[in-house]
Enzyme design. Structure first.
Site: not given
Ligand code: SAH
Length: 216
Positions: A65
């Site tokens: 993000s």
């Molecule tokens: N917090 C992260 C950015 C995340 S982007 C950072 O600091 O880099 C969102 C993430 O959520 C992605 O990696 C995606 O694979 C994950 N995601 C999406 N759905 C999910 C679920 N049901 N359970 C766990 N992770 C999930």
């Protein structure tokens, strides 16, 4: 922590100034952004880009993000040292590092095994070995470690993740972007009252990658 050069330190300081200019005021939070080496979380070759206020592509078609989004979500979460915090969507591990820097006990769940493993390495390089990483489906939360003081979701939920909210302590709160996946989502802050009921407020529009069902 691995050593870093002055250029990156300077860029990081500028990123913090940028966050301040965009309205992030909390000193402790800004200090955490000044400390966490974001360049360890963006992948090789992108180090000098790491301190721009923008999102980046990481593996598995996911994103780290934008710093402002991380700051705003963390600000809304009101993290206190010692808080037990559950993050859904580990991605690169950067948000987890910010939470750890604020003194939280961090549990983070990712549905891509590959991302979880890379995040673990990134966090180790940056010196945050205390973060607990889990490979799983965030819609389920982490029942075996519940309840949590705070829950932070960093992917877009199409509907209220009820099972997750049940893992919140009374007096605790969750920050979750909720809305249609291919549009903008409203940032929600959901508080759990002492009697177990919930109240919510909304805080602007954002665009996140979707919170998908099941693990990969
Ligand atoms: N917090 C992260 C950015 C995340 S982007 C950072 O600091 O880099 C969102 C993430 O959520 C992605 O990696 C995606 O694979 C994950 N995601 C999406 N759905 C999910 C679920 N049901 N359970 C766990 N992770 C999930």
């Amino acid at each position: 922590m691995e050593s870093e050069n002055y250029l990156l330190k300077g860029l990081r300081r500028r990123m913090v100034e940028d966050l301040k200019a965009k309205g992030i005021k909390d000193k402790t939070l800004l200090e955490a952004f000044a400390k966490v080496p974001r360049h360890f979380f963006v992948g090789r070759g992108f180090e000098e880009w790491a301190y721009r206020d923008q999102a980046f592509q990481i593996d598995c078609d996911q994103t780290i993000s934008q710093p402002y989004t991380v700051a705003l979500q963390t600000d809304l979460l009101d993290v206190e040292p010692g808080d037990k915090v559950l993050e859904i969507g580990t991605g690169s591990g950067y948000q987890a590092a910010i939470l750890a820097e604020l003194g939280a006990e961090v549990y983070t769940v990712e549905r891509f095994k590959k991302l979880m493993e890379t995040a673990k390495k990134n966090l180790k390089k940056a010196g945050y070995t205390q973060v607990k990483l889990f490979y799983g489906d965030g819609w389920q939360g982490l029942t075996e470690y519940a309840p949590f003081d705070k829950i932070l979701v960093t992917a877009a939920a199409e509907s209220m993740p009820e099972k997750l909210l049940e893992q919140l302590k009374p007096g605790g709160q969750a920050v979750i972007p909720i809305g249609e996946v291919n549009a903008s989502q409203k940032m929600h802050r959901i508080r759990r009252k002492a009697d177990g009921s919930f109240s919510k407020t909304t805080h602007g529009l954002f665009r996140f990658v979707p919170m998908l069902k099941g693990k990969k």
